[in-house]
Design an enzyme around this catalytic site. Structure first.
Site, PDB file in Angstrom:
ATOM      1  N   CYS A  75       0.773  -1.248   0.000  1.00 36.20           N
ATOM      2  CA  CYS A  75       0.000   0.000   0.000  1.00 36.20           C
ATOM      3  C   CYS A  75       0.808   1.306   0.000  1.00 36.20           C
ATOM      4  CB  CYS A  75      -1.046  -0.001   1.110  1.00 36.20           C
ATOM      5  SG  CYS A  75      -0.367  -0.101   2.772  1.00 36.20           S
TER       6      CYS A  75
ATOM      7  N   ARG B 230      10.579  -9.791  -1.502  1.00 36.61           N
ATOM      8  CA  ARG B 230      11.316  -9.648  -0.247  1.00 36.61           C
ATOM      9  C   ARG B 230      12.517 -10.569  -0.278  1.00 36.61           C
ATOM     10  NH1 ARG B 230       6.821  -9.221   4.602  1.00 36.61           N
ATOM     11  NH2 ARG B 230       5.686  -7.488   3.666  1.00 36.61           N
TER      12      ARG B 230
ATOM     13  N   GLU C 100      14.263 -12.956   1.495  1.00 31.97           N
ATOM     14  CA  GLU C 100      14.027 -13.752   2.701  1.00 31.97           C
ATOM     15  C   GLU C 100      15.268 -14.524   3.123  1.00 31.97           C
ATOM     16  OE1 GLU C 100      11.488 -13.660   4.678  1.00 31.97           O
ATOM     17  OE2 GLU C 100       9.759 -12.967   3.533  1.00 31.97           O
TER      18      GLU C 100
ATOM     19  N   ARG D 154       7.308 -19.315   1.833  1.00 31.49           N
ATOM     20  CA  ARG D 154       8.200 -18.186   2.109  1.00 31.49           C
ATOM     21  C   ARG D 154       9.109 -18.010   0.908  1.00 31.49           C
ATOM     22  NH1 ARG D 154       8.867 -15.237   6.342  1.00 31.49           N
ATOM     23  NH2 ARG D 154       7.838 -16.753   7.682  1.00 31.49           N
TER      24      ARG D 154
ATOM     25  N   GLU E 194      -4.019  -6.683  -2.000  1.00 30.91           N
ATOM     26  CA  GLU E 194      -3.954  -5.762  -0.870  1.00 30.91           C
ATOM     27  C   GLU E 194      -5.230  -4.928  -0.837  1.00 30.91           C
ATOM     28  OE1 GLU E 194      -1.508  -5.349   1.401  1.00 30.91           O
ATOM     29  OE2 GLU E 194      -1.463  -3.228   1.999  1.00 30.91           O
TER      30      GLU E 194
ATOM     31  N   ASP F   9      -3.134 -11.235  12.796  1.00 31.26           N
ATOM     32  CA  ASP F   9      -2.533 -12.223  11.904  1.00 31.26           C
ATOM     33  C   ASP F   9      -3.462 -13.416  11.829  1.00 31.26           C
ATOM     34  OD1 ASP F   9      -0.263 -10.852  11.239  1.00 31.26           O
ATOM     35  OD2 ASP F   9       1.109 -12.046  12.465  1.00 31.26           O
TER      36      ASP F   9
ATOM     37  N   GLU G 180       1.477 -17.779   9.220  1.00 33.32           N
ATOM     38  CA  GLU G 180       0.647 -16.595   8.937  1.00 33.32           C
ATOM     39  C   GLU G 180       0.329 -16.591   7.448  1.00 33.32           C
ATOM     40  OE1 GLU G 180       2.522 -12.747   9.653  1.00 33.32           O
ATOM     41  OE2 GLU G 180       1.237 -11.862   8.122  1.00 33.32           O
TER      42      GLU G 180
ATOM     43  N   ASN H 126      -2.917 -10.959   6.800  1.00 36.29           N
ATOM     44  CA  ASN H 126      -3.041 -10.078   7.963  1.00 36.29           C
ATOM     45  C   ASN H 126      -4.111  -9.031   7.715  1.00 36.29           C
ATOM     46  OD1 ASN H 126      -1.937  -8.260   6.216  1.00 36.29           O
ATOM     47  ND2 ASN H 126      -0.205  -7.727   7.496  1.00 36.29           N
TER      48      ASN H 126
ATOM     49  N   CYS I 298      -5.279  -1.717   6.254  1.00 37.39           N
ATOM     50  CA  CYS I 298      -4.945  -2.489   5.069  1.00 37.39           C
ATOM     51  C   CYS I 298      -4.861  -3.965   5.419  1.00 37.39           C
ATOM     52  CB  CYS I 298      -3.660  -2.000   4.419  1.00 37.39           C
ATOM     53  SG  CYS I 298      -2.174  -2.309   5.367  1.00 37.39           S
TER      54      CYS I 298
ATOM     55  N   ARG J 280       0.548 -18.208   0.256  1.00 39.50           N
ATOM     56  CA  ARG J 280       0.299 -18.699   1.621  1.00 39.50           C
ATOM     57  C   ARG J 280      -1.056 -19.407   1.710  1.00 39.50           C
ATOM     58  NH1 ARG J 280       3.671 -15.689   5.718  1.00 39.50           N
ATOM     59  NH2 ARG J 280       5.684 -15.718   4.659  1.00 39.50           N
TER      60      ARG J 280
HETATM   61  P1  ATP Z   1       6.216 -13.583   8.212  1.00 38.87           P
HETATM   62  O1  ATP Z   1       6.221 -13.268   9.670  1.00 38.87           O
HETATM   63  O2  ATP Z   1       5.654 -14.927   7.862  1.00 38.87           O
HETATM   64  O3  ATP Z   1       7.505 -13.266   7.518  1.00 38.87           O
HETATM   65  P2  ATP Z   1       5.310 -10.974   7.672  1.00 38.87           P
HETATM   66  O4  ATP Z   1       4.872 -10.514   9.008  1.00 38.87           O
HETATM   67  O5  ATP Z   1       6.634 -10.592   7.156  1.00 38.87           O
HETATM   68  O6  ATP Z   1       5.150 -12.569   7.576  1.00 38.87           O
HETATM   69  P3  ATP Z   1       3.529  -9.145   6.458  1.00 38.87           P
HETATM   70  O7  ATP Z   1       4.571  -8.136   6.352  1.00 38.87           O
HETATM   71  O8  ATP Z   1       2.465  -9.027   7.479  1.00 38.87           O
HETATM   72  O9  ATP Z   1       4.189 -10.594   6.611  1.00 38.87           O
HETATM   73  O10 ATP Z   1       2.901  -9.342   5.004  1.00 38.87           O
HETATM   74  C1  ATP Z   1       1.526  -9.544   4.785  1.00 38.87           C
HETATM   75  C2  ATP Z   1       1.244 -10.821   4.033  1.00 38.87           C
HETATM   76  O11 ATP Z   1       2.097 -10.943   2.902  1.00 38.87           O
HETATM   77  C3  ATP Z   1       1.497 -12.090   4.821  1.00 38.87           C
HETATM   78  O12 ATP Z   1       0.417 -12.424   5.628  1.00 38.87           O
HETATM   79  C4  ATP Z   1       1.687 -13.098   3.718  1.00 38.87           C
HETATM   80  O13 ATP Z   1       0.446 -13.519   3.207  1.00 38.87           O
HETATM   81  C5  ATP Z   1       2.389 -12.308   2.645  1.00 38.87           C
HETATM   82  N1  ATP Z   1       3.840 -12.525   2.686  1.00 38.87           N
HETATM   83  C6  ATP Z   1       4.754 -11.823   3.357  1.00 38.87           C
HETATM   84  N2  ATP Z   1       6.002 -12.287   3.148  1.00 38.87           N
HETATM   85  C7  ATP Z   1       5.857 -13.332   2.292  1.00 38.87           C
HETATM   86  C8  ATP Z   1       6.778 -14.232   1.670  1.00 38.87           C
HETATM   87  N3  ATP Z   1       8.080 -14.131   1.879  1.00 38.87           N
HETATM   88  N4  ATP Z   1       6.292 -15.188   0.860  1.00 38.87           N
HETATM   89  C9  ATP Z   1       4.963 -15.293   0.621  1.00 38.87           C
HETATM   90  N5  ATP Z   1       4.051 -14.466   1.170  1.00 38.87           N
HETATM   91  C10 ATP Z   1       4.479 -13.495   1.991  1.00 38.87           C
HETATM   92 ZN    ZN Z   2      -0.604  -2.312   3.622  1.00 37.88          ZN
HETATM   93 MG    MG Z   3       8.463 -11.542   6.990  1.00 38.72          MG
END
Ligand code: ATP
Ligand code: ZN
Ligand code: MG
Length: 506
Positions: free
Chosen positions: A313, A343, A345, A354, A362, A423, A436, A439, A465, A472
């Protein structure tokens, strides 16, 4: 931090010798400053003799007036020094002596510190740090008067406070509190769904790290999820689709707050320093000869401008930046599904759950505080309907307070569950862990403030948001329901229909 003190040592450089007459003026002035000028700002309830700033010592030599100021948080030593300079300029002016500049020789911030360890502070700003007797002392590097005017010491103090809060949270990313949990449900699979999908030829690793190519079957699952979201959430709640940019310049992340911490996790985006082919010719030639791309040579010729979409967002807010919204247009509900999120990771990459490149819808909603909080409740109900009635998942909801809320002084709102995140997590039977999968956040006035968006009525504008991660959702669904379509909940089977079989390999 309970108490804080500032110690300043510096020199005023004058345009002429400080004569005996000038010294007399200075001496009288300093008496006045210590009794009055440097006490302006101390709350009435406090004793002026013990609070505010004070010139501890001073000496004159040639054209220089060297002095030391100590203060508490009311009239801070750096403000006091500037105040001194301006006021003294007037007095010396009558003797035709001007003040050329103010130099900082030493600056220290001392604060109460009840934690056993000192935080890490940036060395370019903090030369030395000492922890003793429940106090922390920072020797701050200040270059010139401009650093005082820009209140660098205040910013350093704020950073120190933030680090303290971070340490108090004991390195936890967030506080976690269970809100609700579904009943136990039978699951039909006990393996890692990513492996199964690979064996069935549904997905294959992309050429980049943490990236998958989704074949026709998974793509149909993704699209069916989207259909369900459309039917249960977007249409009934009045969401309208937009297209948010996916390249995010620093300008946006400065305003969204991501510039505070996003560095280890983003995919950086760069532009060439020039598009003149001559500038790149040797690199082209290098590749032609060796078949290798000389990335080390490229690094010197590009400029970083930001990164790829991380949270979805923030770049949306530029659409509203600096504008005034009519109250009548609220609540506003928009969504974006126009592209990937990225990201880094690192070693955390796992299966499709992940990844470094993922697909997410979104939802963003805006309104008054009441509207935003109420909408979040509606959304939560509808999500619950999907996970309970359509997917029949084993899942739970948790209230999480990310540490940045503490740092932004919003813990009170988080405790009332007005600002913060839910979450949604589901059990992965193959490893017994909860994942998760999406969210839902109420962000309070964070984004409208950051992007300077106002309401016509002057009321506070709030927003929320919610990020729905399709990888996931898929990981969770297949991990629990498996690959025997007969065992999938009827409500999902009737929506997805047949899975396409396209590629046959020999
Ligand atoms: P986690 O704790 O599992 O790393 P996060 O807290 O980093 O998650 P948010 O920043 O809340 O995740 O992102 C919102 C949503 O985006 C998550 O609920 C998930 O559905 C998705 N998401 C985030 N990171 C990833 C990823 N590396 N791979 C797939 N989906 C992701
Ligand atoms: Zn957002
Ligand atoms: Mg994360």
């Amino acid at each position: 931090m309970k108490d804080v003190w500032f110690h300043f040592k510096g020199v005023l450089k004058c345009s002429a010798e400080l004569t005996e007459e000038a010294v007399k003026v200075i001496s009288e002035f300093i008496k006045f400053a210590n009794e009055d000028l440097l006490k302006r700002g101390v709350p009435r309830s406090l004793d002026k003799r013990e609070h505010g700033a004070e010139i501890e010592s001073w000496e004159v030599s040639g054209k220089e007036l060297r002095f030391k100021i100590k203060s508490d948080r009311y009239v801070r030593a750096h403000d006091a020094a500037l105040r001194l300079k301006n006021a003294l300029a007037g007095r010396l002016g009558s003797l035709k002596i001007g003040i050329r500049g103010l130099e900082v020789e030493n600056f220290e911030i001392i604060a109460d510190w009840d934690l056993p360890e000192a935080p890490r502070m940036p060395e370019i700003l903090v030369e030395k740090m000492r922890l003793d007797d429940g106090k922390i002392t920072l020797k701050v590097r200040l270059e010139d008067e401009a650093d005082l005017r820009n209140r660098l010491p205040d910013r350093i103090l704020r950073l120190l406070e933030e680090k303290r809060e971070r340490l108090e949270w004991r390195g936890k990313e967030e506080h976690w509190e269970l809100l609700w949990e579904s009943p136990e449900r039978p699951t039909f699979f006990d393996k890692d769904p990513t492996q199964e999908m690979q064996e069935r030829g549904w997905i294959r690793h992309g050429a980049a790290r943490g990236q998958w190519i989704y074949g026709p079957q998974v793509t149909k699952i993704f699209r069916t999820f989207e259909k369900i979201i459309d039917e249960v959430i977007l249409k009934p709640l009045g969401y309208v689709e937009m297209i948010f940019p996916k390249l995010v310049p620093w300008e946006v992340w400065k305003r969204s707050g991501h510039a505070r911490a996003v560095y280890p996790e983003i995919y950086y985006v760069c532009t060439p320093k020039t598009r003149d082919p001559k500038f790149w010719e040797d690199i082209m030639d290098y590749f032609k000869i060796t078949g290798e791309v000389p990335t080390h040579m490229i690094m010197e010729r590009i400029e970083n401008i930001g990164g790829l979409c991380y949270a979805q967002c923030p770049p949306f807010w530029v659409f509203l930046q600096g504008r005034i919204l009519s109250d009548a247009s609220l609540p506003i509900c928009v969504f974006d599904r126009s592209g990937t999120s990225h990201r880094y990771e690192s070693g955390g990459i796992h299966g499709i759950e992940r990844v470094d490149e993922f697909h997410r819808i979104e939802l963003v909603w805006l309104g008054t505080k009441e509207q935003v909080v109420e909408h979040a409740k509606k959304l939560e109900k509808r999500y619950t309907f999907i996970f309970e009635e359509i997917f029949e998942l084993r899942w739970r909801k948790a209230w999480v307070t990310p540490w940045f809320m503490a740092q932004e002084g919003r813990l009170g709102l988080a405790e009332k569950k007005e600002v913060g995140t839910i979450d949604f997590e589901a059990l992965l039977p193959y490893n017994g862990k909860w994942l998760e999968f999406q969210n839902l956040s109420i962000n309070g006035d964070k984004y409208p403030k950051g992007f300077n968006v106002k309401l016509q009525s002057g009321k506070e504008l709030w927003s929320g948001c919610s990020g729905i991660g399709l990888e996931r959702w898929t990981a969770v669904f297949l991990a629990q329901k498996g690959f025997d379509v007969e065992k999938w909940p009827e409500s999902f089977r009737e929506r997805i229909g047949e899975l396409p079989e396209v590629f046959k390999f020999v």
